[in-house]
Design a protein around this motif. Structure first.
Motif, PDB file in Angstrom:
ATOM      1  N   GLU A  56      89.154  79.096  26.682  1.00 10.00           N
ATOM      2  CA  GLU A  56      90.475  79.667  26.925  1.00 10.00           C
ATOM      3  C   GLU A  56      90.881  80.514  25.720  1.00 10.00           C
ATOM      4  O   GLU A  56      90.428  80.283  24.591  1.00 10.00           O
ATOM      5  CB  GLU A  56      91.499  78.554  27.134  1.00 10.00           C
ATOM      6  N   HIS A  57      91.769  81.478  25.945  1.00  8.04           N
ATOM      7  CA  HIS A  57      92.261  82.274  24.833  1.00  8.04           C
ATOM      8  C   HIS A  57      92.894  81.387  23.773  1.00  8.04           C
ATOM      9  O   HIS A  57      92.738  81.619  22.565  1.00  8.04           O
ATOM     10  CB  HIS A  57      93.276  83.315  25.325  1.00  8.04           C
ATOM     11  N   SER A  58      93.596  80.355  24.202  1.00 11.21           N
ATOM     12  CA  SER A  58      94.231  79.445  23.251  1.00 11.21           C
ATOM     13  C   SER A  58      93.186  78.729  22.398  1.00 11.21           C
ATOM     14  O   SER A  58      93.412  78.471  21.204  1.00 11.21           O
ATOM     15  CB  SER A  58      95.103  78.424  23.985  1.00 11.21           C
TER      16      SER A  58
END
Length: 312
Positions: A56-58
């Protein structure tokens, strides 16, 4: 900063996961510390070896933040930048740089860059858009399925922030062409090999360093090998490569997608990570590959401290 991104060893390490496929941040911190302490020029997180397209980008942002914290300013932190379209790359570049990325490796946007012929102008425009959004050094990235045409490096050299190109075409003839083209930029752009199966040969051909998944293991050994190659000490460099090269050729054998699983198994056997868990649909190492890896591990003594990331 520029010099550190243009030469030496820049590992592109795996991402450790727990058995439930969540990121194992405790192991991540320990692993990054071992890599940073091995004499590397920089550290590249969120690369293909890290299964970045499954992050995920996070999680990618967290990987940058934690790497910066572990490094404490000792080693530049680079992040892979993966997006399928220009605005997506721009937005994610800002996100990663805000998190602390000091440089970006600009992956070719797929599937657009798969079609041939690929004009150099499209490649340059893509990097220019990222450069306009974030003022950090950029490393271009040529892959086997998204090769950049002759003339691209000269055009990229006109951008102020592109400092190197990672060559991972796995084509030794193309490596010669890339090295020769980069030499015409008078130091503006250097070539970092990403060809894990012929790392030393690429260095002896003129690649000034390696930005490479293999350096997620054997890190200190590869640092030593690069220094020997740069000094023209090919015989001494081959003494190292003859020990780790067979494992590199196994890890990056067909099917190529399984190099992540093979690398994780190697690192697990070395005791660097506790499990070789991957994220689906990436599968774990096959029984046949495990047998081959075990044989090479024992034959070349790859569990010895000298072959751990820290080299001791």
């Amino acid at each position: 900063m520029r010099q550190r991104l243009q030469s030496g060893i820049i590992p592109a390490p795996i991402m450790p996961f727990l058995e439930n496929a969540a990121v194992d941040w405790t192991t991540f911190d320990s692993y990054m510390g071992q890599l940073i302490g091995s004499g590397i020029s920089a550290l590249a997180v969120n690369m293909a070896a890290a299964e970045a397209t499954a992050l995920e980008h996070s999680e990618q942002v967290e990987a940058v933040k934690r790497s910066r914290q572990v490094s404490a300013g000792e080693t530049p932190i680079v992040s892979g930048l993966i997006a399928p379209y220009t605005q997506g790359a721009v937005d994610h570049a800002k996100r990663l740089v805000d998190a602390g990325a000091e440089s970006l490796v600009v992956f070719p946007p797929l599937p657009t860059f798969l079609s041939k012929p690929l004009p150099a102008s499209i490649v340059v425009d893509y990097h220019a858009a990222v450069e306009e959004a974030v003022d950090v050094p950029l490393i271009a990235f040529q892959t086997a399925n998204a090769g950049y045409p002759v003339g691209t490096i000269a055009k990229l050299a006109e951008l102020k922030n592109v400092v190197a190109i990672k060559d991972a075409a796995f084509d030794i003839d193309r490596t010669w062409e890339i090295v020769e083209e980069a030499q015409e930029t008078n130091g503006r752009i250097s070539v970092l090999t990403g060809n894990d199966t012929f790392v030393l040969e690429a260095m002896l051909m003129g690649c000034q360093g390696a930005l490479i998944g293999l350096a997620g293991a054997f890190t200190a050994k590869l640092v030593d090998m690069q220094k020997l190659a740069a000094a023209g000490k090919a015989t001494e460099a081959y003494q190292i490569w003859n020990e780790i090269g067979p494992m590199a050729r196994l890890c990056w054998s067909n099917p190529l997608r399984d190099y992540r699983a093979r690398m994780k198994y190697l690192l697990m056997r070395q005791g660097v990570i506790p499990t070789d868990k991957t994220r689906a649909p990436q599968t774990t190492i096959t029984a046949a590959d495990r047998q081959k890896a075990d044989m090479l591990f024992e034959k070349h003594g790859l569990g010895a401290p000298a072959y751990l990331p820290l080299g001791r």
